[in-house]
Enzyme design. Structure first.
Site, short mmCIF file in Angstrom:
data_model
loop_
_atom_site.label_atom_id
_atom_site.label_comp_id
_atom_site.label_asym_id
_atom_site.label_seq_id
_atom_site.Cartn_x
_atom_site.Cartn_y
_atom_site.Cartn_z
N ASP A 91 49.27 118.48 -46.63
CA ASP A 91 48.47 119.63 -47.05
C ASP A 91 47.50 120.06 -45.95
O ASP A 91 47.24 119.31 -44.99
CB ASP A 91 47.69 119.23 -48.32
CG ASP A 91 47.47 120.40 -49.27
OD1 ASP A 91 47.55 121.55 -48.82
OD2 ASP A 91 47.22 120.15 -50.47
N ASP A 129 50.21 127.82 -54.61
CA ASP A 129 49.52 126.96 -55.57
C ASP A 129 49.76 127.41 -57.00
O ASP A 129 49.54 126.65 -57.94
CB ASP A 129 48.01 126.97 -55.31
CG ASP A 129 47.60 125.78 -54.47
OD1 ASP A 129 48.48 124.98 -54.13
OD2 ASP A 129 46.40 125.67 -54.17
#
Ligand code: DGJ
Length: 712
Positions: free
Chosen positions: A444, A509
């Site tokens: 990430d 997301d």
């Protein structure tokens, strides 16, 4: 290497790139587009333009190195100087090395003491790749402001398509006319960016999914960049990109070089689908392209967030295994002090307060249940509240002297141009992968880079971008079988440079199936579905608050690298049954979805989409018809199914994933339950099939299999 004449002609898959080598000037791309075939003895005189009045006395064209010294006054290829001098370079070709599919031009400017080596290559899918390397051959420093890559497009391409976007709504298409001047996109995020145009295209008026001629570029870089389309008053038009270097540029000491990222160019005479299909073919032919069936993935994030206990997660693993999940990914929250997003980043050791026996028991459970184990990391970041930051506050990117750089999600960015930072991170990641049988890293990167200065005070985005590539490359060298997912607050690091070192991207997301549908559609212009993670989220999407039934959520997720991100331990019996069906559907069709040609219909209005995958030999296809918003017309007429073989006949089967609510707007055509319907490819691609009248946020599939001709 072949003997080079006055031109170079690269050809592949219906694409030609014709490059002229004029005397005393850099090479010029005269044509990038449809195949020109063999042209004979007369050379390329046909392509030379008349010289207009009130111009220099030659046919001024931008050239591979567009420069003022040879009369071009549009955007120059190289800006920079040697302390204010050498600002107008004039490159001449020193040598040309040509092979069947590539050419390298060595160019020098003895006065400016600069050398540029430009490489152009065309691959078997017809994608053109261009890059430059600039070397300082002088005795004092040269500062590069910008080194751009540009590909010419004809004036007929007068409509631009590129993409904007924001967190949880990446890759939103936008269109505008291409007129005299410049349409410029600047991406200053220190990462690729939510708003990064994965493809930046120009095409003939009204070009669509299946129609029109389109020229598109992709800039393979995960740092700051600029992309633009320019039309000069003289009628030179190009699509271009450059790394956006920091103020002061990149300083090249004598003998040092700066290399541009690669600009990829795809041309299509069958609309946007032709662009996607070339990029997909290129990506699928990479030696490291994932070739095993993409595993059904369970990701813990929206199921438990930071609320991790060994018991909850073992239980989730057991539930996941019962569904036939094949990869279990432990998301954020497992390492030292990481009880929320304000602490812990940087301390890549298991938190023994939560995981008293370490991660081993969970990893063992997961593996004994027959699943791969994956884990989340965010190596480039550090929380101020962490052991790492307390020990090394100087390791972050910042402007020296300015004490508190801006936080973003409570975190700073590490300066990966530093060897000590690199060493710390490679050791931490190597230990993690050596100590546990981990098959998968979700990597990430949750913030933009602001005030990203290195220790010497200079701008650090260029160096830190190269630093993360180096870190990933080294880790993959040490652990070649571990797959990596590129996540960046969702889809903010999706580009072909990061994909050289990763195996999947997290598209966004948002698990809201409606938003996600379009995000995935536009991501797919560059990436084939097997590279784009797509999860079935909870019934009510956590980010948008919108509720979708399981049928719609699952329909969307199966057209990607399928996963689940939802507390399935709490699923109702109906949801459990629905999820079972969806997973079985994905497993049944994933080979097709992940290898076929992705096609998109041009529908009469934007309330619905029709996308499909057609097997390479045309023998099978799966289409998804999605009603996104309320249809302006009660039922869709027959819609043509693109991409099929006209000379084949197909058995037609309608499929609906379960758990769609069945409101009044849900009416099936007469053929839907007919198990024996056979229709010719000619009819299917010309008239098409009558499709169900659906309400908003519903989707159905149509599966087509070739019926062997009579007598076989
Ligand atoms: C952002 C990602 O996109 C999410 O999926 C999740 O991994 C969180 N970060 C974790 O902090």
């Amino acid at each position: 290497m072949k003997q080079v004449e006055t031109s170079v002609h690269l050809r592949a898959r219906g694409v030609s790139v014709l490059i002229e080598l004029p005397d005393g000037e850099p090479p010029r791309i005269l044509h990038w587009g449809g195949d020109l075939g063999e042209f004979g003895e007369n050379g390329i005189a046909f392509a030379r333009r008349a010289v207009p009045h009130s111009r220099p006395a030659t046919d001024v064209r931008p050239g591979l190195i567009a420069q003022e010294a040879t009369g071009f006054l549009g955007h120059p290829t190289l800006t920079g100087s040697r302390n204010g001098l050498a600002w107008s370079p004039s490159f001449v070709v020193e040598s040309v090395s040509e092979s069947d599919d590539s050419v390298v031009f060595e160019m020098t400017d003895p006065l400016a003491q600069l050398r540029i080596s430009s490489t152009l290559s065309i691959d078997r899918s017809g994608i053109l790749a261009v890059s430059h390397r600039l070397t300082n051959e002088g005795t004092d420093p040269y500062s590069v402001g910008e080194l751009a890559l540009a590909l010419p497009v004809p004036l007929a391409a007068n409509e631009i398509l590129d993409m904007g976007g924001r967190w949880s709504l990446e890759r939103q298409p936008q269109r505008r006319p291409l007129e005299t001047g410049t349409w410029l996109r600047e991406l200053r995020h220190g990462r690729t960016g939510f708003d990064s145009p994965l493809v930046f295209a120009a095409g003939t008026p009204g070009f669509n999914n299946r129609s029109g001629t389109v020229w598109a570029v992709h800039f393979a870089w995960s740092g700051n960049s600029r992309l633009w389309a320019e039309r000069t008053p003289e009628g030179d038009q190009s699509l271009a990109a450059a790394e956006l270097l920091g103020p002061g540029g990149e300083i090249l000491q004598p003998g040092e070089s700066y290399e541009t990222p690669t600009l990829f160019g795809a041309w299509s005479d069958r609309g946007v689908d032709g662009i996607g299909s070339r990029f997909h073919e290129r990506l699928r032919s990479r030696p490291r392209h994932p070739r095993t069936a993409r595993p059904v993935t369970f990701n813990t994030w929206e199921a438990v967030y930071f609320d991790q206990t060994p018991e909850t997660l073992s239980h989730l693993a057991e539930v996941a295994a019962r569904y036939g999940v094949e990869r279990f990914v432990l998301d954020d929250g497992w390492f030292l002090g990481r009880r929320d997003d304000a602490r812990g980043l940087g301390d890549w050791r298991v938190d023994r307060e939560v995981w008293a026996e370490g991660l081993e028991p969970l990893v063992t459970t997961v593996r004994q249940l027959g699943m791969q184990f994956g884990i989340w990391v965010e190596p480039e970041m550090v929380n101020p509240d962490s052991g790492l930051f307390r020990a090394h506050p100087d390791w972050i990117l910042h402007v020296p002297g300015r004490d508190e750089p801006l936080l973003w999600r409570n975190q700073y960015v590490l300066d990966l141009s530093r060897q000590d930072v690199f060493d710390y991170l490679i050791d931490a990641l190597d230990d993690l992968l050596t100590d546990h049988p981990i098959s998968y890293l979700k990597w990430d990167h949750n913030r933009d880079l602001l005030d990203a200065g290195k220790a010497d005070g200079r701008h650090g985005v260029h160096a830190t971008t190269l630093g993360v590539y180096r870190l990933m490359d080294e880790l993959r060298l040490r652990h070649p079988t571990v797959e990596i997912e590129s996540c960046s607050s969702g889809g903010a690091r999706v580009d072909l440079a990061i994909l050289e070192r990763t195996d999947r991207v997290w598209g966004s997301d948002t698990n809201d199936a409606l938003d996600r549908h379009l995000i995935q559609r536009w991501t797919s212009v560059l990436l084939p579905p097997e590279l784009v993670g797509s999860h079935v989220g909870p019934p009510t999407a956590h980010i948008t608050g919108r509720t979708h039934d399981l049928g719609f959520r699952a329909s969307n997720a199966v057209f990607g690298s399928f996963g689940i991100e939802w507390d399935i331990a709490r699923a109702t019996p109906a949801e459990t049954a629905g999820l079972d069906t969806a997973i079985a559907f994905f497993k049944r069709f994933r080979d097709l979805i992940h290898s076929g040609e992705l096609v998109h219909g041009d529908l009469p209005n934007p309330s619905a989409t029709l996308q499909g995958v057609v097997a390479k030999d045309g023998s099978e296809a799966l289409y998804q018809f999605s009603q996104l918003t309320s249809p302006p017309i009660a039922v869709p007429g027959p819609l043509p199914f693109p991409g099929l073989r006209a000379d084949f006949s197909y058995r037609v089967k309608g499929i609906e994933l379960p758990a769609h609510a069945h409101p009044a707007q849900h009416v099936m055509p007469a053929w839907w339950d007919d198990q024996e319907l056979t229709v010719s490819g000619q009819v299917l691609s010309t008239l098409g099939l009558a499709l169900p009248g659906l309400g908003p946020e519903q989707a159905v599939f149509v599966h087509l299999t070739q019926v062997p001709p009579a007598g076989l």
